[in-house]
Scaffold this motif. Sequence first.
Motif, PDB file in Angstrom:
ATOM      1  N   ARG A 157       0.827  -1.221   0.000  1.00 38.98           N
ATOM      2  CA  ARG A 157       0.000   0.000   0.000  1.00 38.98           C
ATOM      3  C   ARG A 157       0.855   1.263   0.000  1.00 38.98           C
ATOM      4  O   ARG A 157       0.462   2.264  -0.589  1.00 38.98           O
ATOM      5  N   ASP A 158       2.006   1.203   0.646  1.00 42.91           N
ATOM      6  CA  ASP A 158       2.925   2.348   0.578  1.00 42.91           C
ATOM      7  C   ASP A 158       3.465   2.525  -0.838  1.00 42.91           C
ATOM      8  O   ASP A 158       3.632   3.650  -1.323  1.00 42.91           O
ATOM      9  N   ALA A 159       3.741   1.390  -1.498  1.00 38.23           N
ATOM     10  CA  ALA A 159       4.364   1.442  -2.827  1.00 38.23           C
ATOM     11  C   ALA A 159       3.385   1.837  -3.921  1.00 38.23           C
ATOM     12  O   ALA A 159       3.785   2.398  -4.941  1.00 38.23           O
ATOM     13  N   VAL A 160       2.091   1.552  -3.725  1.00 38.84           N
ATOM     14  CA  VAL A 160       1.105   1.793  -4.782  1.00 38.84           C
ATOM     15  C   VAL A 160       0.101   2.871  -4.390  1.00 38.84           C
ATOM     16  O   VAL A 160      -0.007   3.910  -5.044  1.00 38.84           O
ATOM     17  N   GLY A 161      -0.652   2.615  -3.325  1.00 45.89           N
ATOM     18  CA  GLY A 161      -1.743   3.518  -2.964  1.00 45.89           C
ATOM     19  C   GLY A 161      -1.302   4.953  -2.753  1.00 45.89           C
ATOM     20  O   GLY A 161      -1.916   5.898  -3.279  1.00 45.89           O
ATOM     21  N   ARG A 162      -0.247   5.141  -2.000  1.00 49.66           N
ATOM     22  CA  ARG A 162       0.236   6.502  -1.710  1.00 49.66           C
ATOM     23  C   ARG A 162       0.674   7.220  -2.983  1.00 49.66           C
ATOM     24  O   ARG A 162       0.532   8.433  -3.091  1.00 49.66           O
ATOM     25  N   GLN A 163       1.233   6.462  -3.929  1.00 47.29           N
ATOM     26  CA  GLN A 163       1.709   7.075  -5.172  1.00 47.29           C
ATOM     27  C   GLN A 163       0.545   7.458  -6.087  1.00 47.29           C
ATOM     28  O   GLN A 163       0.620   8.445  -6.826  1.00 47.29           O
ATOM     29  N   ILE A 164      -0.529   6.684  -6.031  1.00 44.26           N
ATOM     30  CA  ILE A 164      -1.655   6.890  -6.937  1.00 44.26           C
ATOM     31  C   ILE A 164      -2.582   8.006  -6.469  1.00 44.26           C
ATOM     32  O   ILE A 164      -3.227   8.671  -7.284  1.00 44.26           O
ATOM     33  N   ARG A 165      -2.634   8.243  -5.172  1.00 42.53           N
ATOM     34  CA  ARG A 165      -3.659   9.144  -4.642  1.00 42.53           C
ATOM     35  C   ARG A 165      -3.716  10.519  -5.325  1.00 42.53           C
ATOM     36  O   ARG A 165      -4.811  10.955  -5.712  1.00 42.53           O
ATOM     37  N   PRO A 166      -2.617  11.259  -5.488  1.00 50.26           N
ATOM     38  CA  PRO A 166      -2.721  12.577  -6.129  1.00 50.26           C
ATOM     39  C   PRO A 166      -3.285  12.487  -7.544  1.00 50.26           C
ATOM     40  O   PRO A 166      -4.070  13.339  -7.967  1.00 50.26           O
ATOM     41  N   THR A 167      -2.893  11.449  -8.287  1.00 52.53           N
ATOM     42  CA  THR A 167      -3.399  11.255  -9.646  1.00 52.53           C
ATOM     43  C   THR A 167      -4.884  10.922  -9.632  1.00 52.53           C
ATOM     44  O   THR A 167      -5.649  11.380 -10.485  1.00 52.53           O
ATOM     45  N   TRP A 456     -13.257   4.480   2.704  1.00 53.61           N
ATOM     46  CA  TRP A 456     -12.959   3.139   2.174  1.00 53.61           C
ATOM     47  C   TRP A 456     -13.017   2.110   3.291  1.00 53.61           C
ATOM     48  O   TRP A 456     -13.657   1.057   3.154  1.00 53.61           O
ATOM     49  N   TRP A 457     -12.370   2.426   4.401  1.00 53.79           N
ATOM     50  CA  TRP A 457     -12.361   1.464   5.506  1.00 53.79           C
ATOM     51  C   TRP A 457     -13.696   1.417   6.241  1.00 53.79           C
ATOM     52  O   TRP A 457     -14.058   0.375   6.791  1.00 53.79           O
ATOM     53  N   VAL A 470      -3.002  -1.890  10.941  1.00 51.45           N
ATOM     54  CA  VAL A 470      -2.325  -0.741  11.537  1.00 51.45           C
ATOM     55  C   VAL A 470      -3.143   0.502  11.216  1.00 51.45           C
ATOM     56  O   VAL A 470      -3.928   0.519  10.268  1.00 51.45           O
ATOM     57  N   SER A 471      -2.934   1.526  11.993  1.00 57.83           N
ATOM     58  CA  SER A 471      -3.682   2.761  11.803  1.00 57.83           C
ATOM     59  C   SER A 471      -3.399   3.349  10.425  1.00 57.83           C
ATOM     60  O   SER A 471      -2.272   3.353   9.951  1.00 57.83           O
ATOM     61  N   ARG A 472      -4.463   3.828   9.769  1.00 53.74           N
ATOM     62  CA  ARG A 472      -4.340   4.417   8.433  1.00 53.74           C
ATOM     63  C   ARG A 472      -4.649   5.907   8.503  1.00 53.74           C
ATOM     64  O   ARG A 472      -5.371   6.367   9.394  1.00 53.74           O
ATOM     65  N   THR A 473      -4.114   6.658   7.556  1.00 52.50           N
ATOM     66  CA  THR A 473      -4.332   8.097   7.508  1.00 52.50           C
ATOM     67  C   THR A 473      -4.759   8.488   6.097  1.00 52.50           C
ATOM     68  O   THR A 473      -4.813   7.653   5.199  1.00 52.50           O
ATOM     69  N   GLU A 474      -5.020   9.769   5.910  1.00 49.45           N
ATOM     70  CA  GLU A 474      -5.377  10.258   4.580  1.00 49.45           C
ATOM     71  C   GLU A 474      -4.157  10.475   3.688  1.00 49.45           C
ATOM     72  O   GLU A 474      -4.299  10.889   2.539  1.00 49.45           O
ATOM     73  N   TYR A 594      -5.905  -0.694  17.049  1.00 52.42           N
ATOM     74  CA  TYR A 594      -4.592  -0.361  16.492  1.00 52.42           C
ATOM     75  C   TYR A 594      -3.505  -0.561  17.538  1.00 52.42           C
ATOM     76  O   TYR A 594      -2.438   0.027  17.463  1.00 52.42           O
ATOM     77  N   GLU A 595      -3.797  -1.385  18.549  1.00 53.08           N
ATOM     78  CA  GLU A 595      -2.779  -1.641  19.551  1.00 53.08           C
ATOM     79  C   GLU A 595      -1.550  -2.238  18.878  1.00 53.08           C
ATOM     80  O   GLU A 595      -1.651  -3.064  17.983  1.00 53.08           O
ATOM     81  N   GLU A 596      -0.398  -1.796  19.331  1.00 47.96           N
ATOM     82  CA  GLU A 596       0.829  -2.176  18.649  1.00 47.96           C
ATOM     83  C   GLU A 596       1.150  -3.659  18.776  1.00 47.96           C
ATOM     84  O   GLU A 596       1.900  -4.199  17.999  1.00 47.96           O
TER      85      GLU A 596
END
Length: 719
Positions: A157-167, A456-457, A470-474, A594-596
């Motif tokens: 998700r870091d490699a794909v989702g974060r990159q796609i969001r602005p587009t 989404w969640w 794990v906790s997700r953000t915008e 989201y407890e560690e």
Amino acid sequence: MSNLSPDKFYNESVATAFLRLYESTAQLVWNQFMEASWNYVTNITKKNREEMLRSEASRSRHTLYFGSRARLFKTSGYQDPLVQRMLSKLQNLDKAALPQDELREYNRLLARMETTFSTAQVCLNEGPCLDLESDLQELMATSRDPKELLWAWQGWRDAVGRQIRPTFEHYVQFSNKVAQLNGYKDMGALWRSKYESDTLEQDLEVLYQELQPLYLNLHAYVRRALHHHYGPEVVALKRPIPAHLLGNMWAQSWVKILDLVLPFPNKPPEDVTKTMKGQHWKPTKMFEEADDFFTSLGLFPVPDEFWTKSMLEKPTDGREVECEASSWDFYNGKDFRIKKCTEVTIEDLLSVFHQMGHIQYLMQYRNLSVIFRRGASPAFEEAVGSVITLSASSHKYMIHRGLLSQESQDSEEEVNFLMSLALEKIAFIPFAYLMDLFRWRVFDGTIHKDLYNQEWWNLRLKYQGVCPPVSRTEDDFDPGAKFHIAANIPYIRYFLSLVLQFQLHDALCQASGHVGPLHRCDIYNSKIAGKMLEDVLSLGSSKPWPEVLQKITGETSVSTKALMTYFKPLLNWLVAENVRQGDVLGWPDFSCSYEEKFAGRAEFLGMAVEPEKASTLQWLLLVLSAVILLAVLLLASRLYYLDKKSVTQAAQAQDSNTTNPSGQKAGSQNVELKSCFLGVSTEPLQATKRQWALLVLCFILMLCLIGLVVHILIQHRKT
């Protein structure tokens, strides 16, 4: 000439000639576009992408030219319903309606998102980078280490989702403009129009509600099995299931955790993948088996070009390729291909059957107009591929092909078999439903761009009962980690096809003369069932899909009856088992923890870090506190000494000022005493005050640090 009505220029005979002209040019334009697209997805390079975009621009110009002219025809008085239907379909310009510069930018946005997905990798700190198809999906399927699963889940998700969001935000704006230029409120409305139904959304909700008991019972049973395996700290019995534990990157299929949830573990199913590998199966043989199935029904074999031009395995020559399986029509009546990075597994074998079902559909309607070379509906198109897999996965067919050795199944083994299928089919129900619910709400503005990930969640929690580990953000954009969102492919077709495939299977089984439970049916070698399929597949989209459905099932609407009948033995068993265990259906504790300890990480000053690193930082903080304490004590003792010294000096100076050796008053000598504070000369009294102030400040700082250390130690003790 001026007395002629405009309708004279657009009468039915003119329309027929216009459609012939379209047909003679469209085949060439579409063929060129498909070739350029194929070259790109099987060899992802900048040059091939630019060539694909140029070809797509040509196709769009062709669509715009004929589509805008098709809108001039008034078809209400035409006699031939096919001419009316063709013009109606041609009037949808889709993205070709955009101005040329905006169309160019829109195409680049779409290509950028798809390329980001197809080329993304997740890299180890020290070691190789892993891709999705052969590495990460295998890890998600086989690992039982929550930390390792979390690493892959979050890394993707870091490699794909974060990159796609602005587009994606720009993509939404362009998509809605496309829809509005075609006469729709937003892109969601345009997508729904493909089903030619005014009640689609309501019908979908009814279907979902009818299927929900089956899903809820499966969810409760699987959750208890995972609770037993991972422990209550990881999987709580009344909470949603952490999404990374279900054997799939998107938690859409749970079949890979069958070993953890098998109802009767003393009767495990035979390992078909192991048998295939033992028999030295190759990807080509898997496609040959599927081709044999269709020809056994009296349907078309694939042409020779299929074997020479398809990409049936992932290339080993270093090319970047898009591995998502797909079937291709090159619009010349003889060139049909599949693109798939096939592995020798039972899952891929069934996927091959599905894709070959698509190819059969393409071949059956190849003589129709380009306008009608589509499935009766997007869902019908998917269901045709999937219906064959229901026969191919049956015990009877597997025995026939030498992939199983045990001739029959007892009741417990049948429950195990149905469980394996339910983990693939039933687990998919809510995911297939919510994918487009999310995008429809994005398109119509119900979901604001600042809340994409949160909403989404919320949907996944509500419908699927899964939550992020794990906790997700915008900053995240987790929907973008799914190919169909990155590639702009509508998804509700998969939800509808899930129901439709069982409806079609039931009809074909009855036609083949099958007697007994529906899950035992195999239509292999039934020419009657094959003829029924041929009659509906050859229609393409020339008829509304309810008419096509009625031709094969006798019904004009999608029904869950056959699906519920198929899984009835499993549902009965699940209900009894869940009651016996005292399980609660659903997730009344409607929250994600989201407890560690769930993530295998610890918290340090609000940051999630590895436990070892957190422990090191805690010790460093403790040492720092001790150093400051020592410094404060040394400063205090020095201040005490200096304070005493300054008092003595002041007394001596006073005595000196009172008298001097000659008996004169010392005041006449005007003696001045000075002290030093932080390198600055100042009055002794002022210096002393500042020194004490510094001491108090250091003491307060020391207390804060000690308090922080105590808090960290308490939290560490709790976890």
